[in-house]
Design a protein around this motif. Structure first.
Motif, PDB file in Angstrom:
ATOM      1  N   PHE A 115       0.806  -1.211   0.000  1.00  0.00           N
ATOM      2  CA  PHE A 115       0.000   0.000   0.000  1.00  0.00           C
ATOM      3  C   PHE A 115       0.844   1.267   0.000  1.00  0.00           C
ATOM      4  O   PHE A 115       1.917   1.305   0.620  1.00  0.00           O
ATOM      5  N   ASP A 116       0.314   2.283  -0.672  1.00  0.00           N
ATOM      6  CA  ASP A 116       0.851   3.635  -0.544  1.00  0.00           C
ATOM      7  C   ASP A 116       0.306   4.225   0.747  1.00  0.00           C
ATOM      8  O   ASP A 116      -0.726   3.772   1.272  1.00  0.00           O
ATOM      9  N   GLY A 117       0.979   5.242   1.261  1.00  0.00           N
ATOM     10  CA  GLY A 117       0.543   5.889   2.489  1.00  0.00           C
ATOM     11  C   GLY A 117      -0.877   6.424   2.389  1.00  0.00           C
ATOM     12  O   GLY A 117      -1.284   6.947   1.358  1.00  0.00           O
ATOM     13  N   ARG A 118      -1.625   6.239   3.452  1.00  0.00           N
ATOM     14  CA  ARG A 118      -3.004   6.709   3.621  1.00  0.00           C
ATOM     15  C   ARG A 118      -4.019   5.937   2.794  1.00  0.00           C
ATOM     16  O   ARG A 118      -5.186   6.306   2.752  1.00  0.00           O
ATOM     17  N   LYS A 119      -3.631   4.857   2.150  1.00  0.00           N
ATOM     18  CA  LYS A 119      -4.584   4.022   1.419  1.00  0.00           C
ATOM     19  C   LYS A 119      -5.240   3.056   2.394  1.00  0.00           C
ATOM     20  O   LYS A 119      -4.599   2.550   3.313  1.00  0.00           O
ATOM     21  N   GLU A 120      -6.523   2.803   2.182  1.00  0.00           N
ATOM     22  CA  GLU A 120      -7.295   1.941   3.066  1.00  0.00           C
ATOM     23  C   GLU A 120      -7.765   0.698   2.331  1.00  0.00           C
ATOM     24  O   GLU A 120      -7.865   0.692   1.105  1.00  0.00           O
ATOM     25  N   GLU A 165      -5.395   0.739   7.328  1.00  0.00           N
ATOM     26  CA  GLU A 165      -4.903   1.913   6.616  1.00  0.00           C
ATOM     27  C   GLU A 165      -3.384   1.909   6.696  1.00  0.00           C
ATOM     28  O   GLU A 165      -2.806   1.761   7.773  1.00  0.00           O
ATOM     29  N   ALA A 166      -2.749   2.057   5.547  1.00  0.00           N
ATOM     30  CA  ALA A 166      -1.291   2.147   5.506  1.00  0.00           C
ATOM     31  C   ALA A 166      -0.883   3.533   6.000  1.00  0.00           C
ATOM     32  O   ALA A 166      -1.483   4.535   5.623  1.00  0.00           O
TER      33      ALA A 166
END
Length: 183
Positions: A115-120, A165-166
């Motif tokens: 995951f990229d940051g802030r991806k859920e 969430e990442a």
């Protein structure tokens, strides 16, 4: 060559997932299975078996994740199954490895995600009586309100789904859902 011997005390499904490099698994019938990043081995193993795991590189270190899931002795017939997956299929979602297996007879489901940051993402459990184990390979996640960093694990039960969430880029997580008969 470096070697680790994995002693399997009880009949189990053994899963080996290379994180960096290649790992060679010497199966009970002496077959050597070479695993690279982007592959996972799911191997039924009888009790009281030793599995040698070797690093084929002279000067390089490798890392891999090993998961053992206890089962009954009758379930351990057959050979291991190598499941290949495309790393791009893991982007910003939990990808079920069982969906690319030749069989759905396993009493567990393994999923991976990068995951990229802030991806859920949401993971609906296949059975509300299941237990879910999550392990963070890289980065940080918030999982059901709990902060997890690399090499942290969390077990959850009595929940219909999980939310994650990442919190960092290139965060990697592995989930294992144990169906109710495994509890």
């Amino acid at each position: 060559m470096q070697e680790v011997k994995l002693v399997v005390e009880e009949a189990s499904y053994i899963s080996i997932l290379p994180i960096t490099g290649q790992v060679n698994v010497i199966e009970p019938d002496a077959t050597v299975t070479k695993l690279d990043v982007g592959e996972i081995l799911i191997l039924p193993v009888a009790s009281q078996v030793t599995l040698p795991l070797t690093n084929p590189y002279e000067a390089e270190e490798i890392t891999f994740l090993h998961v053992s899931i206890k089962t009954n002795e009758a379930a351990v017939s057959g050979h291991g199954q190598v499941v290949a997956f495309d790393l791009a299929s893991l982007e910003n979602q939990l990808f079920s490895l069982n969906s690319v297996c030749n069989t759905t007879a396993y009493p567990f489901a393994i999923s991976l995600g990068r995951f990229d940051g802030r991806k859920e993402a949401f993971y609906p459990l296949k059975n509300q009586q299941s237990t879910l184990f999550a392990f963070v390979v890289n980065g940080a996640f918030e999982l059901e309100g709990r902060l997890l960093h690399a090499k942290d694990g969390l077990a959850l039960w009595n929940t219909p789904q999980i939310e994650l969430e990442a919190l960092s880029n290139q965060a990697i997580i592995v989930t294992v859902e144990l169906m109710n008969e495994q509890r």
